[in-house]
Design an enzyme around this catalytic site. Structure first.
Site, PDB file in Angstrom:
ATOM      1  N   SER A 126      22.479  89.289  19.161  1.00  0.00           N
ATOM      2  CA  SER A 126      23.120  88.188  19.566  1.00  0.00           C
ATOM      3  C   SER A 126      22.494  86.860  19.350  1.00  0.00           C
ATOM      4  O   SER A 126      22.472  86.677  18.073  1.00  0.00           O
ATOM      5  CB  SER A 126      23.305  88.342  21.062  1.00  0.00           C
ATOM      6  OG  SER A 126      23.988  87.484  21.770  1.00  0.00           O
TER       7      SER A 126
ATOM      8  N   HIS B  19      27.998  89.305  17.322  1.00  0.00           N
ATOM      9  CA  HIS B  19      29.275  89.120  17.997  1.00  0.00           C
ATOM     10  C   HIS B  19      29.512  87.812  18.251  1.00  0.00           C
ATOM     11  O   HIS B  19      28.858  86.917  18.345  1.00  0.00           O
ATOM     12  CB  HIS B  19      29.270  90.217  18.930  1.00  0.00           C
ATOM     13  CG  HIS B  19      28.358  89.798  20.039  1.00  0.00           C
ATOM     14  ND1 HIS B  19      28.466  88.717  20.826  1.00  0.00           N
ATOM     15  CD2 HIS B  19      26.786  90.161  20.412  1.00  0.00           C
ATOM     16  CE1 HIS B  19      27.360  88.415  21.633  1.00  0.00           C
ATOM     17  NE2 HIS B  19      26.456  89.446  21.458  1.00  0.00           N
TER      18      HIS B  19
END
Length: 232
Positions: free
Chosen positions: A110, A133
């Site tokens: 992340s 993501h």
């Protein structure tokens, strides 16, 4: 004298910050660890293992100012966390004038991705993973269009930082970010070790020995450059 009393300050520092004093007297390298979840403006529950950005930023300033510190090693094993705090840490690392190497051990997920690419050169362990993501938001949302626009702009900041500090193209990075079907009930991609290198996200597969060897090489180059500048 009880030998434990002599080590108490060091033990306390390890317990509170996950590292020894800055820098160790016998070393010219400063090692910073970013583990667990990057904690930003909100304090996370006590059972969460966190890295607080307000702890890291003063240490980076101290390492930059301390003439004894010649190189900085950033070791990551993080699940991600607060986006703005992660970007702040990444910007701080990238703006350091001293040689800095990043090493992903275990995971750099992340918002850990921008931090992982912020150094002069990045390494990843063969079994380490990185999850890419889109930015997500939890909780109540008031003003959906405005919130979406804010998240979209923040996401572009992440994409711009990662692509400008690594060899991955914007097209490829967004392809990984918005891929469906790989992550259950979510959008994104998990890349492992050599895959991160082949995509251009990370420079090289390697461990702590490779990272320190490269950091020492960069330090030697910097010494020669400073000496050459002095003699001219």
């Amino acid at each position: 004298m009880d030998p434990n009393k002599l080590t108490n300050p060091i033990v306390q520092t390890i317990q509170q910050l996950g590292q020894t004093s800055t820098p160790a007297a016998e070393s010219n390298l400063f090692c910073m660890t970013i583990i667990g979840q990057v904690e930003g403006h909100m304090v996370l529950p006590p059972q969460n293992k966190t890295t607080k950005y307000e702890h890291l930023i003063p240490q980076l300033v101290a390492a930059e100012q301390n003439p004894k510190v010649e190189g900085i090693l950033i070791v990551l094993n993080t699940v991600g966390g607060d986006v703005e705090a992660g970007l702040a840490i990444a910007e701080m690392i990238s703006s350091l004038t001293k040689p800095k190497i990043t090493l992903v051990l275990g995971g750099g997920h992340s918002i850990g991705v921008p931090i992982a690419v912020a150094g002069d050169k990045s390494f990843i362990a063969e079994t380490a993973t990185m999850t890419i993501h889109p930015i997500r938001l939890n909780g109540l949302v008031i003003g959906v269009p405005q919130t979406f626009e804010y998240l979209d702009k923040m996401q572009e900041r992440v994409v711009r930082f990662v692509t400008s500090h690594s060899n991955i193209s914007e097209t490829r990075f967004k392809e990984l970010m918005f891929k469906t079907g790989e992550l259950t009930r979510d959008i994104g991609t998990t890349v492992i070790g050599s895959d991160a290198v082949s995509d251009g996200l990370i420079d090289e597969v390697g461990g702590i020995g490779h990272a320190i060897a490269e950091l020492n090489r960069l330090i030697d180059e910097r010494r020669q450059g400073l000496l050459g500048g002095t003699l001219q």
